[in-house]
Write a protein that holds these residues in place. Sequence first.
Motif, mmCIF file in Angstrom:
data_model
loop_
_atom_site.group_PDB
_atom_site.id
_atom_site.type_symbol
_atom_site.label_atom_id
_atom_site.label_comp_id
_atom_site.label_asym_id
_atom_site.label_seq_id
_atom_site.Cartn_x
_atom_site.Cartn_y
_atom_site.Cartn_z
ATOM 1 N N GLN A 184 0.940 -1.055 -0.177
ATOM 2 C CA GLN A 184 0.078 -0.127 0.054
ATOM 3 C C GLN A 184 0.812 0.988 0.044
ATOM 4 N N GLY A 185 2.294 1.013 0.275
ATOM 5 C CA GLY A 185 3.112 2.174 0.288
ATOM 6 C C GLY A 185 3.729 2.466 -1.102
ATOM 7 N N ILE A 186 3.508 1.551 -2.122
ATOM 8 C CA ILE A 186 3.937 1.718 -3.342
ATOM 9 C C ILE A 186 3.129 2.756 -4.200
ATOM 10 N N PRO A 187 3.721 3.634 -4.805
ATOM 11 C CA PRO A 187 2.905 4.712 -5.563
ATOM 12 C C PRO A 187 2.214 4.289 -6.626
ATOM 13 N N ASP A 188 1.035 4.573 -7.150
ATOM 14 C CA ASP A 188 0.215 4.002 -8.073
ATOM 15 C C ASP A 188 0.810 4.566 -9.486
ATOM 16 N N TYR A 189 1.548 5.674 -9.502
ATOM 17 C CA TYR A 189 1.902 6.245 -10.770
ATOM 18 C C TYR A 189 2.999 5.292 -11.499
ATOM 19 N N LEU A 190 3.577 4.186 -10.344
ATOM 20 C CA LEU A 190 4.803 3.565 -11.098
ATOM 21 C C LEU A 190 4.249 2.540 -11.707
ATOM 22 N N TYR A 191 2.992 1.975 -11.418
ATOM 23 C CA TYR A 191 2.355 0.808 -12.113
ATOM 24 C C TYR A 191 1.586 1.331 -13.258
ATOM 25 N N GLU A 192 1.204 2.766 -13.211
ATOM 26 C CA GLU A 192 0.571 3.523 -14.477
ATOM 27 C C GLU A 192 2.090 3.575 -15.615
ATOM 28 N N ALA A 193 2.837 3.968 -15.243
ATOM 29 C CA ALA A 193 4.016 4.135 -16.062
ATOM 30 C C ALA A 193 4.303 2.935 -16.694
ATOM 31 N N ALA A 194 4.123 1.774 -15.854
ATOM 32 C CA ALA A 194 4.747 0.330 -16.571
ATOM 33 C C ALA A 194 3.624 -0.018 -17.613
ATOM 34 N N SER A 195 2.144 0.360 -17.271
ATOM 35 C CA SER A 195 1.312 0.011 -17.938
ATOM 36 C C SER A 195 1.444 0.827 -19.349
ATOM 37 N N ILE A 206 7.604 -8.288 -11.051
ATOM 38 C CA ILE A 206 9.000 -8.542 -11.190
ATOM 39 C C ILE A 206 9.972 -7.175 -11.136
ATOM 40 N N HIS A 207 9.352 -6.097 -11.825
ATOM 41 C CA HIS A 207 10.279 -4.836 -11.853
ATOM 42 C C HIS A 207 9.557 -3.707 -11.208
ATOM 43 N N VAL A 208 8.650 -3.881 -10.612
ATOM 44 C CA VAL A 208 8.044 -2.690 -9.794
ATOM 45 C C VAL A 208 7.998 -3.220 -8.245
ATOM 46 N N THR A 209 6.995 -4.240 -8.222
ATOM 47 C CA THR A 209 6.630 -4.721 -6.808
ATOM 48 C C THR A 209 7.766 -5.083 -6.101
ATOM 49 N N ILE A 210 8.600 -6.147 -6.617
ATOM 50 C CA ILE A 210 9.491 -6.685 -5.815
ATOM 51 C C ILE A 210 10.620 -5.931 -5.493
ATOM 52 N N PRO A 211 11.173 -4.890 -6.350
ATOM 53 C CA PRO A 211 11.925 -3.907 -5.846
ATOM 54 C C PRO A 211 11.659 -3.031 -4.752
ATOM 55 N N MET A 212 10.445 -2.421 -4.865
ATOM 56 C CA MET A 212 10.011 -1.448 -3.879
ATOM 57 C C MET A 212 9.519 -2.199 -2.767
ATOM 58 N N LEU A 213 9.568 -3.649 -2.612
ATOM 59 C CA LEU A 213 9.201 -4.247 -1.319
ATOM 60 C C LEU A 213 10.508 -4.783 -0.569
ATOM 61 N N LYS A 214 11.636 -4.043 -1.217
ATOM 62 C CA LYS A 214 12.788 -4.858 -0.766
ATOM 63 C C LYS A 214 13.066 -4.577 0.768
ATOM 64 N N PRO A 215 12.855 -3.052 1.285
ATOM 65 C CA PRO A 215 12.955 -2.977 2.734
ATOM 66 C C PRO A 215 12.039 -3.831 3.462
ATOM 67 N N THR A 216 10.885 -4.058 2.942
ATOM 68 C CA THR A 216 9.952 -4.790 3.925
ATOM 69 C C THR A 216 10.229 -6.286 3.777
ATOM 70 N N THR A 217 10.925 -6.596 2.693
ATOM 71 C CA THR A 217 11.054 -8.029 2.452
ATOM 72 C C THR A 217 12.252 -8.521 3.632
ATOM 73 N N PHE A 218 13.284 -7.506 3.815
ATOM 74 C CA PHE A 218 14.304 -7.803 4.500
ATOM 75 C C PHE A 218 13.864 -7.649 5.900
ATOM 76 N N PHE A 219 13.010 -6.745 6.203
ATOM 77 C CA PHE A 219 12.602 -6.820 7.716
ATOM 78 C C PHE A 219 11.799 -8.168 7.879
ATOM 79 N N VAL A 220 10.860 -8.610 7.122
ATOM 80 C CA VAL A 220 10.219 -9.922 7.380
ATOM 81 C C VAL A 220 11.084 -10.885 7.486
#
Length: 297
Positions: A184-195, A206-220
């Motif tokens: 929910q912290g990933i900006p919508d415009y990134l997905y819009e630009a990818a579309s 692969i190219h938007v969600t995973i990189p943007m979740l990197k801090p969360t993934t490390f924490f988890v």
Amino acid sequence: MKKIGKRRGKLEQQNAAYLLIAPSYLIYTFFILIPVIWTIAMSFTDYDLSKAHFVGISNYIQLTKDPIFVKSVGNTLFYCVLAIVPAMVLGLALAMFLNQKLKGKGFLRTLFYLPNIFSMVAVSMAWLYLYDTTSGILNKVLKDIGMQAVPWISSASMAMISIAIMSIWSTTGYNMILFLSGLQGIPDYLYEAASIDGATSWKKFIHVTIPMLKPTTFFVFVMACINSFQVFGQVLIVTNGGPMNSTTTIAHQIYRNGFEYYKMGYASAQAVVLMVIIFAITLINMRFGGGDENDLG
């Protein structure tokens, strides 16, 4: 006079701030810092609740020669491999699912998170019944479909897997909440630009969600590692370290040596080893956990 008044006001504010944070520091000192220092000190003794003699590093030398403790370290690592990644993958999958526009998603979030708030004793007792070889629900289902019963907790090769399955069920909801917060912290415009660039849903992941979740993934991941190295309740209740020490863990060995055999000095040395491992994991989190959210693939 104005300067004196300002200094006095600043001093009063500082004193008020110190007064407000004092309870937290007192709790930390008496319930964390002092016990840690005491544990380290006891690890150099043969304390058995009646007397304590300084023995140097003999407890630590004994650890390296103790086959059960060495096995408990291996079992703990094996448990981490079994439990961490599946719980993270399932948590991310549920978070992706519940991040969509769905009816009743609030209820579903609560439903998936509920196992995490249950007492580990209650969870362990429930799964102990499910795993029962003769009357357990799981084996009844297997028999109904023509398969043989599985010795979930009575087999040395299956017991740790069974413990891991139970833990995955219990912790997936917690991971889901963390991943959902990250999504929910990933900006919508990134997905819009990818579309606009013609990216498919998979490429967006692969190219938007995973990189943007990197801090969360490390924490988890780090929190999962810390919790996994401290696994104890389900081991004690479901298998008590058996069969043939196939499920005994570091925390379980600390409990047995300290509260069953009253080898408090030896148990303290084991606790210090566990503390060092967890501290190392925390350092890894501090070094790699703050991933660059702008580093898109």
